[in-house]
Write a protein that holds these residues in place. Structure first.
Motif: not given
Ligand code: 9L3
Ligand code: MG
Length: 130
Positions: A7-9, A40-43, A55, A79-82
């Motif tokens: 998931a992308l932030v 913030g997080k991409v929905d 955001e 699981t999370l990329t910025l």
């Protein structure tokens, strides 16, 4: 087994008059008090650009146009990329609606700021914008 895409932030680098906008996080406890590029997080179903527009509207009360990525993507976890993008503001006045404080920093200020660890990876890229 299929490996899900992380998931992308997304975070915005807004520069005006040679100063970069930083925001001081209020949470979680391990990041509270540290400065970041707001975002913030991409929905699900949202593009990264649309997520960043949303955001920055929610967090700062401003309307922005999203430009090019700044620096490289940073892994926050498995699981999370910025990712940071340059943004330009076309309406509104930046206000700390979800952060503890906002601050506009020049190149000298930036070197002395306590950034969240993930954003510190972008220091040379951010300095190049100033
Ligand atoms: N994060 C790190 N640097 C940033 C931003 C906007 C976010 N510049 C990290 C903090 C959280 C996660 O990404 O662990 C989700 O961000 P948020 O939705 O809490 O802002
Ligand atoms: Mg946020």
């Amino acid at each position: 087994m299929p490996v899900p895409e992380p998931a992308l932030v997304v975070a915005g680098a807004l520069v005006e008059n040679g100063r970069l906008l930083l925001a001081r996080r209020a949470s979680p406890p391990e990041l509270a008090g540290l400065w970041e590029l707001p975002g913030g997080k991409v929905d699900p179903g949202e593009t990264p650009e649309d997520a960043l527009v949303r955001e920055l509207r929610e967090e700062l009360g401003i309307e922005v146009t999203v430009g090019e990525p700044v620096g490289v993507d940073v892994a926050l976890s498995a699981t999370l990329t910025l990712r940071a993008y340059a943004v330009t503001r076309f309406a509104g006045t930046a206000t700390a609606l979800e952060h503890e404080a906002l601050r506009w920093v020049d190149a000298a200020d930036l070197r002395g700021v306590d950034l969240v660890p993930a954003d510190a990876a972008w220091l040379p890229d951010l300095a190049a914008l100033l």
